[in-house]
Motif scaffolding. Structure first.
Motif, mmCIF file in Angstrom:
data_model
loop_
_atom_site.group_PDB
_atom_site.id
_atom_site.type_symbol
_atom_site.label_atom_id
_atom_site.label_comp_id
_atom_site.label_asym_id
_atom_site.label_seq_id
_atom_site.Cartn_x
_atom_site.Cartn_y
_atom_site.Cartn_z
ATOM 1 N N SER A 182 39.957 56.168 36.100
ATOM 2 C CA SER A 182 38.777 55.439 35.611
ATOM 3 C C SER A 182 39.177 54.013 35.320
ATOM 4 O O SER A 182 39.829 53.721 34.330
ATOM 5 N N PRO A 183 38.836 53.126 36.223
ATOM 6 C CA PRO A 183 39.246 51.732 36.030
ATOM 7 C C PRO A 183 38.547 51.106 34.823
ATOM 8 O O PRO A 183 37.332 51.200 34.664
ATOM 9 N N THR A 184 39.382 50.563 33.980
ATOM 10 C CA THR A 184 38.844 49.790 32.861
ATOM 11 C C THR A 184 39.298 48.358 33.046
ATOM 12 O O THR A 184 40.031 48.041 33.979
ATOM 13 N N SER A 185 38.848 47.485 32.148
ATOM 14 C CA SER A 185 39.300 46.090 32.252
ATOM 15 C C SER A 185 40.797 46.020 32.067
ATOM 16 O O SER A 185 41.475 45.239 32.728
ATOM 17 N N ALA A 186 41.321 46.877 31.166
ATOM 18 C CA ALA A 186 42.780 46.869 30.938
ATOM 19 C C ALA A 186 43.533 47.206 32.211
ATOM 20 O O ALA A 186 44.530 46.569 32.564
ATOM 21 N N SER A 187 43.053 48.211 32.936
ATOM 22 C CA SER A 187 43.773 48.587 34.159
ATOM 23 C C SER A 187 43.660 47.512 35.223
ATOM 24 O O SER A 187 44.595 47.272 35.992
ATOM 25 N N VAL A 188 42.575 46.831 35.273
ATOM 26 C CA VAL A 188 42.455 45.717 36.216
ATOM 27 C C VAL A 188 43.452 44.632 35.860
ATOM 28 O O VAL A 188 44.183 44.118 36.715
ATOM 29 N N TYR A 189 43.485 44.313 34.539
ATOM 30 C CA TYR A 189 44.460 43.320 34.097
ATOM 31 C C TYR A 189 45.872 43.771 34.440
ATOM 32 O O TYR A 189 46.721 43.006 34.886
ATOM 33 N N PHE A 190 46.120 45.040 34.221
ATOM 34 C CA PHE A 190 47.454 45.563 34.535
ATOM 35 C C PHE A 190 47.822 45.318 35.987
ATOM 36 O O PHE A 190 48.914 44.852 36.309
ATOM 37 N N CYS A 191 46.848 45.627 36.859
ATOM 38 C CA CYS A 191 47.115 45.420 38.282
ATOM 39 C C CYS A 191 47.419 43.964 38.565
ATOM 40 O O CYS A 191 48.373 43.623 39.282
ATOM 41 N N ILE A 192 46.611 43.091 38.007
ATOM 42 C CA ILE A 192 46.815 41.665 38.275
ATOM 43 C C ILE A 192 48.182 41.209 37.794
ATOM 44 O O ILE A 192 48.975 40.587 38.533
ATOM 45 N N PHE A 193 48.515 41.595 36.531
ATOM 46 C CA PHE A 193 49.772 41.095 35.949
ATOM 47 C C PHE A 193 50.982 41.719 36.613
ATOM 48 O O PHE A 193 52.015 41.062 36.810
ATOM 49 N N SER A 194 50.821 42.998 36.981
ATOM 50 C CA SER A 194 51.982 43.603 37.664
ATOM 51 C C SER A 194 52.204 42.936 39.012
ATOM 52 O O SER A 194 53.343 42.679 39.415
ATOM 53 N N ALA A 195 51.107 42.650 39.715
ATOM 54 C CA ALA A 195 51.236 41.945 40.997
ATOM 55 C C ALA A 195 51.905 40.594 40.780
ATOM 56 O O ALA A 195 52.817 40.203 41.522
ATOM 57 N N LEU A 196 51.464 39.886 39.734
ATOM 58 C CA LEU A 196 52.056 38.577 39.432
ATOM 59 C C LEU A 196 53.546 38.717 39.138
ATOM 60 O O LEU A 196 54.391 37.965 39.647
#
Lengths: 266, 100, 654
Positions: A59-73
């Protein structure tokens, strides 16, 4: 849960192998550059990884989206740190990694640590690094920066390490299990006291809880860490104090082949 | 909410990148930067588990890790400067002989 | 005289020279230096006096009591509970040998005192020389009075060693070193057979004790009580004879003796007269019961002796080196002794050994005196007319020469004549060879005398000849007296023979196929041969006088007309060349092959063996290049692999 291991593991193996290949292409080399295929392969691996993580996060939440972005970074920054031929840029990309990691720490509700990371790393350590890079600046682009040593073996080592981890990832509790952890803990009556005790610091301020812990349970470790820092400082001063001696050594410095030839036996 | 497994994966990737960098780069400064990268991976890992177990101890470890990283950076960079003064290069291979 | 006195004397005979040798060897260089000869002279003199006492005791003994076995101490456990003892057998034979050996040696040692000096200064290695001399005497005494085969072998080998050391005394000279090696190696060939013989004796009789061995031989049994086959006895005898050939320079193994003159002259005198070459004769006489037990062995001994005597005498005719001529004459005279032994006349053989010791020592010492005066030159073509320059040397040399030539009424005449006489009674051919050899002996001896001492006065350039000192002349005179008169011990009423009778009666005399007492009793039968041989000797001397003094051109004519024969004789029948071609060259070729094998096969193998770790190191060296990152790489990969394997096999940490 363990039944899902093989597919997950194989997917991860593939992703990591792809990433390793990309990294191999991107490592600096003097012969024909393979930047373009490296970027393609590496980015596809990254996308694959993100997809994998995304699938795991049901269940994607804003936190998981942020996680994806920051991990990619963080991953991108890390790749650039080790692939960039110029140390200064490596340092700058490292700052990017530190910031991304700090952001992830905030996602993990470790705000104090995130702040400390930024201050200590980006503020202190990285500045030192940059100073040293400036001090030890080589004219032009030295070959040792333009050519990685044994990139294949190095990448292989990294891949094997990741492969070892990959088999274990699915055994760890994913987001599905952690969604209602507090609820589960509340329903778990077997260890109420322990749950209370361990949850206690986190219920209040994270920073305060850590302060209590450091001053009680880890007070000796804290003192040792302080002592270590002191020793490091003394050591660094002692090293830089030897400048006169090192200059003398510099004067006597000879090509390696001649060293030892003039030594008379006894 | 994101689970701990994902953080572990990201932390492991950072650690592995640091390892690859340490092994393959010849510039001493970049090698040490790579070790810092490995520290980042460890920090992420430790804090993620701290989250999983609802303990602050992991974060305390992370803090100690920062202290170690600072110590390492201070001493290592001092040594680097010294080595650079002696050999005039940052190539790790310049120090492959025992003499000098 | 009690047995204790005898024991003390026997021990002293051995220990005095040994003590002298050890003391001189130990103290000579640091302390004694030019006085080293005193200790050696003292040691040998003590041995000589004790020998005389022993001789007196033995002479005074009656009947069966003429031999005594003196046990000194247990030496080696032989395994079966019995011991090899250090024991001395004192009997008339040993007594005579001891007196001869120590007496001649004493004179030689005294003579060496001056000879080993250069213008009054001791030569380099002076003390070493005297230590070796004394050791030589000790070895020979042990050989002669030892009471079992083991002691005989000990003395035998020690004599060989001393001869090696002394012949190679001037070891800086390649010729001397080569001669020493040659003597040692040739002796080794003989000693190999000798050792085998002793082993065969031990296997057959389970003991090395003279008494028990001879008893069993006489009884014709072996240790196990089985009858003793003649074949086995022949084998033992011939093997022992092999050793005797080596030591006493008989035909196949004679080559070392002529070269042995590379040593100092006193050493030659010692070797030729007293201490070395007589060992073989003594041994055959001592083991007479074995040899006479086998007619084959006796025939071999006789023929060998006769052939050697003639062979060496012919060579001596052509040689020009004074000491070399004397060396061949020694071989020839030793041939006489073996001939005597072979025709069951052991007493005559020992008698000849006794007289020969005097005149051969005298001749060598006199030749040494000449050499001393000529500055080391001994080739008789290089000097002549020394009669005036070296009168005393000349006088004594002539004394020795007439004895060697067998001029009537000298010692050589009596002893040699006895042997020829016995040879004739045995087989006419042996006697004829003996007679012919006697003629040749007289001829070459006086050829030497005439060429060297007569004619115009001529010395090598740069040499200022001088008569030798007292230390050298006194022994020469004493020996001269002995050379002339020693024969009288043998002549009237066979005193000498009578003295040896207890030893040889059962072994030689009684076993002779031609009874000794069966000679024709007539005057001509008994003394005719003496006149014939004496006349022949004088005739030969006259011929030599005519050829070398009166008509010196005749020898040259003969030489050129008898080209091939002369060359053959001059090259000593090519014996050395034959050995070179048959033994030395094949051995050397074999050695080269072995070296090649060693160089290419063995070393190649070793190279292969070493190449394996080297190649491995070549591969592994890449890993040890000192680059820390490589090590870290290996560590990281290994760590990662291990972690992976562990995590997979344990099913993970979850």
């Amino acid at each position: 849960m363990t039944s899902a291991l093989p597919q997950h593991a194989y997917a991860l193996y593939a992703i990591f192998a792809l990433g390793a290949l990309g990294l191999y292409c991107l490592l600096p080399r003097t012969e024909r550059a393979r930047t373009i295929p490296g970027i393609v392969i590496g980015s596809s691996a990254l996308i694959g990884l993100l997809l994998f993580l995304g699938i795991r996060i049901a269940s994607p939440t804003s936190a998981s989206v942020y996680f994806c972005i920051f991990s990619a970074l963080a991953i991108l920054g890390g790749v650039r740190v080790i692939t960039h031929p110029k140390p200064v840029y490596s340092a700058v990309y490292f700052v990017l990694v530190v910031v991304a990691v700090a952001a992830m720490l905030i996602l993990l509700q470790a705000e104090f640590l995130a702040a400390a990371l930024i201050i200590i790393y980006a503020g202190a350590i990285l500045v030192t690094y940059v100073f040293v890079i400036m001090l030890a600046q080589q004219s032009g682009r030295p070959t040792y920066d333009r050519r990685a040593r044994e990139p294949f073996a190095a990448v292989l080592a990294g891949f094997i390490l990741m492969a070892a981890v990959a088999g274990q990832v699915s055994t760890l509790p994913g987001s599905q299990d952690a969604t209602s952890r507090s609820a589960r803990m509340a329903s778990d009556e077997s260890l109420p006291a322990a749950a209370d005790e361990s949850a206690d610091p986190l219920k209040g301020s994270n920073t305060a809880g850590m302060g209590v812990l450091l001053m009680t349970k880890y007070v000796i470790a804290l003192e040792i860490a302080g002592l270590l820092l002191l020793i490091s400082m003394v050591g660094a001063i002692a090293l830089s104090k030897k400048r006169a001696a090192s200059e003398r050594i510099e004067e006597e410095a000879r090509p390696i082949g001649q060293i030892g030839k003039e030594v008379k036996p006894f | 909410m994101t689970g701990v497994g994902e953080y572990v994966v990201v932390g492991a990737i950072l650690f592995a990148l640091g390892l690859v960098g340490f092994l393959s780069r010849r510039n001493l400064i970049v090698m040490f930067l790579s070790t810092e990268l490995m520290f980042q991976g460890v920090v992420v890992n430790v804090v993620a588990f701290s989250r999983l177990h609802e303990h602050v101890d992991g974060q305390a470890f992370a803090l100690f890790l920062l202290a170690i990283a600072a110590v390492e950076a201070g001493l290592a960079l001092g040594l680097l400067v010294l080595l650079y003064r002696i050999r005039g290069t940052l190539d790790a291979d310049a120090w492959s002989t025992m003499s000098g | 005289m009690s047995i204790e006195t005898l024991k003390l004397c026997a021990i002293l005979i051995a220990l005095a020279p040994l003590g002298g040798a050890i003391l001189v060897g130990a103290l000579g260089r640091p302390a004694l230096r030019g006085r080293s000869h005193w200790l050696s002279i003292l040691g040998v003199a003590v041995a000589f006096v004790c020998s005389l006492i022993v001789f007196g005791v033995v002479r005074g003994a009656h009947g069966e009591q003429t031999s005594a076995m003196i046990s000194v101490y247990d030496w080696i456990a032989s395994g079966s509970g019995s011991w090899f003892k250090v024991e001395f057998l004192i009997d008339p034979l040993a007594a005579i040998m001891l007196v001869t050996v120590t007496g001649i040696s004493l004179l030689v040692v005294i003579y060496s005192r001056d000879y080993m000096r250069d213008h009054g200064e001791p030569v380099r290695g002076y003390e070493r020389f005297f230590a070796y001399l004394a050791l030589f005497v000790f070895s020979m005494c042990m050989l002669v009075q030892g009471g079992n085969f083991l002691l005989l072998y000990l003395g035998w080998e020690a004599v060989g060693l001393c001869s090696y050391l002394l012949i190679g005394f001037y070891y800086q000279r390649p010729a001397a070193a080569a001669a020493a090696k040659k003597a040692f190696i040739v002796n080794r060939v003989g000693d190999f057979g000798f050792g085998l013989g002793i082993l065969l004796i031990y296997i057959t009789f389970r003991t090395l004790d003279y008494g028990r061995v001879f008893q069993m031989v006489e009884a014709g049994v072996t240790a196990s009580g089985d009858p003793l086959e003649t074949g086995r006895l022949t084998a033992i005898s011939l093997l022992l004879l092999c050793g005797a050939c080596g030591k006493s320079a008989q035909l196949p193994l004679h080559v070392w003796l002529p070269d042995a003159m590379e040593g100092p002259s006193p050493v030659s005198a010692l070797i030729h007269a007293a201490t070395m070459v007589t060992a073989g004769v003594y041994m055959v006489a001592r083991c007479g019961v074995m040899f006479t037990g086998s007619p084959t062995a006796m025939a071999v001994v006789a023929v060998l002796g006769a052939v050697t005597a003639l062979f060496a005498a012919t060579i001596a005719v052509t040689q020009t080196d004074m000491k070399r001529i004397l060396a061949y004459s020694t071989i020839s005279q030793l041939g006489y002794m073996f001939l005597g032994l072979g025709v069951y006349a052991a007493g005559s053989a020992i008698f000849h050994l006794f007289t020969h010791a005097f005149f051969k020592a005298l001749l060598f010492l006199a030749a040494g005196s000449v050499m001393h005066a000529m500055g080391g030159i001994i080739d008789i073509r290089r000097f002549s007319g020394l009669r005036k320059i070296l009168p005393w040397t000349f006088f004594t040399f002539v004394l020795g020469a007439i004895a060697l030539a067998g001029v009537p009424l000298t010692s050589g005449f009596f002893s040699k004549d006895e042997i020829i006489h016995h040879a004739f009674t045995h087989h006419w051919a042996l006697g004829l060879i003996g007679l012919l050899t006697a003629v040749l002996t007289a001829f070459y001896t006086f050829r030497m005398v005439f060429v060297a001492f007569f004619g115009t006065e001529r010395v090598p350039e740069g040499v200022h000849p001088h008569e030798s000192g007292r230390w050298m002349l006194v022994p020469l005179f004493l020996l001269g007296i002995g050379a002339v008169f020693a024969g009288y011990f043998g002549f009237p009423g066979h005193n000498f023979q009578h003295f040896l009778e207890p030893v040889f009666h059962d072994t030689f005399v009684a076993r002779s196929p031609v009874p000794h007492g069966a000679e024709p009793a007539g005057f001509w039968a008994q003394y005719g041969l003496m006149f014939v041989s004496g006349a022949l000797a004088l005739l030969a001397i006259l011929v030599a006088y005519a050829l070398y003094v009166r008509q010196p051109w005749i020898p040259d004519t003969i030489r050129s007309s008898a080209g091939r024969l002369y060359t053959t004789l001059l090259h000593k029948y090519y014996a050395d060349e034959a050995y070179d071609a048959s033994v030395v060259k094949p051995l050397r070729t074999g050695g080269k092959v072995c070296v090649g094998l060693d160089d290419y096969v063995v070393d190649g193998l070793i190279f292969v063996v070493t190449a394996i770790p080297r190649g491995l190191a070549y591969v592994l060296r890449v890993l040890q290049q000192g680059a820390i990152q490589s090590y870290a790489m290996a560590m990281a990969i290994g760590f990662a692999v291990i972690m992976w394997v562990v995590l997979l096999s344990t099913g993970g940490c979850g």
